[in-house]
Motif scaffolding. Structure first.
Motif, mmCIF file in Angstrom:
data_model
loop_
_atom_site.group_PDB
_atom_site.id
_atom_site.type_symbol
_atom_site.label_atom_id
_atom_site.label_comp_id
_atom_site.label_asym_id
_atom_site.label_seq_id
_atom_site.Cartn_x
_atom_site.Cartn_y
_atom_site.Cartn_z
ATOM 1 N N LEU A 145 -22.217 -4.163 -7.648
ATOM 2 C CA LEU A 145 -21.166 -3.157 -7.480
ATOM 3 C C LEU A 145 -20.563 -2.769 -8.824
ATOM 4 C CD1 LEU A 145 -19.215 -4.282 -4.284
ATOM 5 C CD2 LEU A 145 -20.423 -2.124 -4.622
ATOM 6 N N ALA A 146 -20.364 -3.776 -9.690
ATOM 7 C CA ALA A 146 -19.806 -3.493 -11.014
ATOM 8 C C ALA A 146 -20.736 -2.577 -11.802
ATOM 9 C CB ALA A 146 -19.571 -4.794 -11.772
ATOM 10 N N LEU A 147 -22.030 -2.829 -11.734
ATOM 11 C CA LEU A 147 -22.997 -1.963 -12.420
ATOM 12 C C LEU A 147 -22.996 -0.551 -11.840
ATOM 13 C CD1 LEU A 147 -26.012 -4.434 -12.791
ATOM 14 C CD2 LEU A 147 -24.484 -3.622 -14.602
ATOM 15 N N LEU A 148 -22.877 -0.454 -10.519
ATOM 16 C CA LEU A 148 -22.831 0.863 -9.875
ATOM 17 C C LEU A 148 -21.602 1.642 -10.319
ATOM 18 C CD1 LEU A 148 -24.145 2.742 -7.760
ATOM 19 C CD2 LEU A 148 -22.738 1.601 -6.021
ATOM 20 N N THR A 150 -19.979 1.239 -13.078
ATOM 21 C CA THR A 150 -20.133 1.574 -14.495
ATOM 22 C C THR A 150 -21.053 2.782 -14.681
ATOM 23 O OG1 THR A 150 -19.832 -0.759 -15.093
ATOM 24 C CG2 THR A 150 -20.817 0.675 -16.750
ATOM 25 N N ALA A 151 -22.126 2.823 -13.912
ATOM 26 C CA ALA A 151 -23.059 3.949 -14.005
ATOM 27 C C ALA A 151 -22.371 5.259 -13.646
ATOM 28 C CB ALA A 151 -24.259 3.711 -13.102
ATOM 29 N N HIS A 152 -21.554 5.246 -12.599
ATOM 30 C CA HIS A 152 -20.824 6.466 -12.214
ATOM 31 C C HIS A 152 -19.751 6.805 -13.246
ATOM 32 C CE1 HIS A 152 -22.520 7.489 -8.299
ATOM 33 N NE2 HIS A 152 -22.571 6.192 -8.020
ATOM 34 N N ALA A 153 -19.144 5.775 -13.843
ATOM 35 C CA ALA A 153 -18.095 6.011 -14.832
ATOM 36 C C ALA A 153 -18.630 6.714 -16.068
ATOM 37 C CB ALA A 153 -17.449 4.682 -15.232
ATOM 38 N N LYS A 154 -19.880 6.450 -16.429
ATOM 39 C CA LYS A 154 -20.468 7.088 -17.616
ATOM 40 C C LYS A 154 -20.587 8.598 -17.440
ATOM 41 C CE LYS A 154 -23.808 4.849 -19.794
ATOM 42 N NZ LYS A 154 -25.050 4.092 -20.065
ATOM 43 N N ARG A 155 -20.665 9.051 -16.180
ATOM 44 C CA ARG A 155 -20.793 10.491 -15.923
ATOM 45 C C ARG A 155 -19.435 11.167 -15.715
ATOM 46 N NH1 ARG A 155 -25.221 8.590 -12.658
ATOM 47 N NH2 ARG A 155 -24.000 8.857 -10.761
ATOM 48 N N SER A 156 -18.393 10.377 -15.569
ATOM 49 C CA SER A 156 -17.068 10.966 -15.314
ATOM 50 C C SER A 156 -16.003 10.206 -16.083
ATOM 51 C CB SER A 156 -16.752 10.937 -13.815
ATOM 52 O OG SER A 156 -16.831 9.610 -13.311
ATOM 53 N N GLY A 161 -13.626 7.931 -14.275
ATOM 54 C CA GLY A 161 -14.285 6.863 -15.008
ATOM 55 C C GLY A 161 -13.428 5.632 -15.262
ATOM 56 N N PRO A 162 -12.186 5.772 -15.760
ATOM 57 C CA PRO A 162 -11.370 4.592 -16.030
ATOM 58 C C PRO A 162 -11.113 3.740 -14.792
ATOM 59 C CG PRO A 162 -10.471 6.515 -17.137
ATOM 60 C CD PRO A 162 -11.565 7.015 -16.247
ATOM 61 N N VAL A 163 -10.902 4.378 -13.650
ATOM 62 C CA VAL A 163 -10.675 3.613 -12.417
ATOM 63 C C VAL A 163 -11.930 2.827 -12.044
ATOM 64 C CG1 VAL A 163 -10.124 3.773 -9.968
ATOM 65 C CG2 VAL A 163 -8.966 5.275 -11.598
ATOM 66 N N LEU A 164 -13.088 3.471 -12.136
ATOM 67 C CA LEU A 164 -14.341 2.806 -11.796
ATOM 68 C C LEU A 164 -14.631 1.650 -12.747
ATOM 69 C CD1 LEU A 164 -16.528 5.961 -11.031
ATOM 70 C CD2 LEU A 164 -15.533 4.370 -9.377
ATOM 71 N N LEU A 165 -14.365 1.847 -14.043
ATOM 72 C CA LEU A 165 -14.579 0.768 -15.003
ATOM 73 C C LEU A 165 -13.646 -0.403 -14.726
ATOM 74 C CD1 LEU A 165 -14.992 2.706 -18.377
ATOM 75 C CD2 LEU A 165 -16.763 1.554 -17.046
ATOM 76 N N ALA A 166 -12.405 -0.103 -14.392
ATOM 77 C CA ALA A 166 -11.454 -1.172 -14.097
ATOM 78 C C ALA A 166 -11.851 -1.928 -12.828
ATOM 79 C CB ALA A 166 -10.044 -0.590 -13.944
ATOM 80 N N LEU A 167 -12.343 -1.214 -11.817
ATOM 81 C CA LEU A 167 -12.832 -1.875 -10.611
ATOM 82 C C LEU A 167 -14.006 -2.797 -10.945
ATOM 83 C CD1 LEU A 167 -12.762 1.025 -7.979
ATOM 84 C CD2 LEU A 167 -11.369 -1.060 -7.930
ATOM 85 N N GLY A 168 -14.938 -2.296 -11.755
ATOM 86 C CA GLY A 168 -16.077 -3.120 -12.142
ATOM 87 C C GLY A 168 -15.657 -4.348 -12.916
ATOM 88 N N ALA A 169 -14.738 -4.173 -13.863
ATOM 89 C CA ALA A 169 -14.251 -5.307 -14.643
ATOM 90 C C ALA A 169 -13.544 -6.317 -13.748
ATOM 91 C CB ALA A 169 -13.307 -4.826 -15.739
ATOM 92 N N GLY A 170 -12.758 -5.835 -12.779
ATOM 93 C CA GLY A 170 -12.078 -6.742 -11.861
ATOM 94 C C GLY A 170 -13.047 -7.583 -11.058
ATOM 95 N N LEU A 171 -14.140 -6.959 -10.600
ATOM 96 C CA LEU A 171 -15.163 -7.711 -9.860
ATOM 97 C C LEU A 171 -15.796 -8.778 -10.746
ATOM 98 C CD1 LEU A 171 -16.929 -4.805 -7.915
ATOM 99 C CD2 LEU A 171 -15.280 -6.458 -7.018
#
Length: 300
Positions: A145-148, A150-156, A161-171
């Motif tokens: 899930l964290a990788l997923l 991160t992949a979406h965050a790179k496009r936005s 992007g920041p929310v998705l990266l923070a979710l990935g880091a939290g996981l």
């Protein structure tokens, strides 16, 4: 719940909360070219305020590890989520914003949710599962899930992007907490020899560095209002899943207890969102420029 676990976990949350604010103050000045790159850490290591934030974060992680050595993951993780209270306290000092109705509501929801989950669930330790398949499935799902994200965050990277990266880091941090507890048990049983012959301490280091890159990239591209709530909400949920899933933590499972536990977690998430969106949270000194880079910003 022992007083020692409470003191260690809340002290860890205090260090983490203060550290996150200092890190974001510095990371928001980094060039966008460093996004999701280890070069970001190389650039930030030259900034004294960021180093101070990292020092507090390391202290918080050490205190959290000590708390995990004394209590169950399902007990410690909700307490670590209170780091947002300390982040808001430091942010209020910087911005001089009043707490207001939103702040008090978030505080009550977060504190009440943590209390409801712990009292209803009565977390207790137990024997870790002997089934490695379950352990790897849970860890793989969290990392996947964290990788997923991160992949979406790179496009936005300048929108969601920041929310998705923070979710990935939290996981990743939730899994790191679980493996930190396993590493502590290995050290208690076999000393350094028992610790260093297992894969867990190396995974803890890898997850920590990877999570740090994700967090700093989130701090670099957005305010704490976007990144910190997602980070703070994802970590305890991932940690509790790992604790119950393969570390042997036990929670009460009768209908009444489960309803209170679910309500407590929902209240925690709601409180985190309210506090994270509070006007006191740093927003950055200048507007972002969507031309492939960020304008230099002054740390708050």
């Amino acid at each position: 719940m022992s007083v020692l676990v409470l003191v260690l976990a809340v002290s860890a949350a205090c260090c983490l909360g203060f550290g996150f604010v200092l890190q974001q103050n510095a990371a928001q000045r980094a060039p966008l070219n460093d996004f999701l790159s280890f070069r970001l850490l190389v650039d930030l290591v030259k900034v004294p305020r960021w180093l101070g934030g990292i020092a507090l974060m390391v202290a918080g992680m050490a205190l959290g590890a000590a708390a995990l050595g004394q209590g169950e993951l399902s007990l410690v993780e909700p307490l670590l989520a209170t780091n947002l209270l300390f982040a808001l306290a430091l942010s209020r000092r910087q911005t001089r914003q009043p707490l207001g109705r939103q702040g008090w509501s978030g505080l009550l929801l977060l504190a009440g949710g943590v209390s409801a989950f712990i009292v209803a669930g009565e977390p207790q330790g137990g024997a870790a599962t002997a089934d490695p398949t379950r352990q790897w499935l849970i860890i793989g799902a969290m990392i996947g899930l964290a990788l997923l994200f991160t992949a979406h965050a790179k496009r936005s990277r300048l929108s969601s992007g920041p929310v998705l990266l923070a979710l990935g880091a939290g996981l990743l941090y939730g899994v790191q907490d679980a493996l930190t507890r396993v590493s502590g048990e290995r050290f208690s049983e076999g000393g350094f020899a028992g610790l260093l012959t297992g894969w867990q301490p190396y995974a803890v280091l890898a997850l920590g560095v990877t999570g740090l890159v994700l967090v700093q990239s989130a701090f670099e591209t957005a305010s704490l209002r976007k990144s910190l709530p997602a980070l703070t909400a994802a970590q305890p949920i991932a940690g509790i899943i790992c604790g119950v899933g393969f570390l042997g933590d036990r929670l009460r499972t009768d209908a009444v207890a489960l309803s209170w536990e679910a309500g407590g977690l929902l209240a925690v998430v709601a409180g985190i969102v309210l506090l994270g969106l509070h006007p006191a949270m740093p927003t950055g000194a200048t507007e972002r420029v969507r031309a492939g880079r960020l304008q230099p910003q002054q740390a708050q």
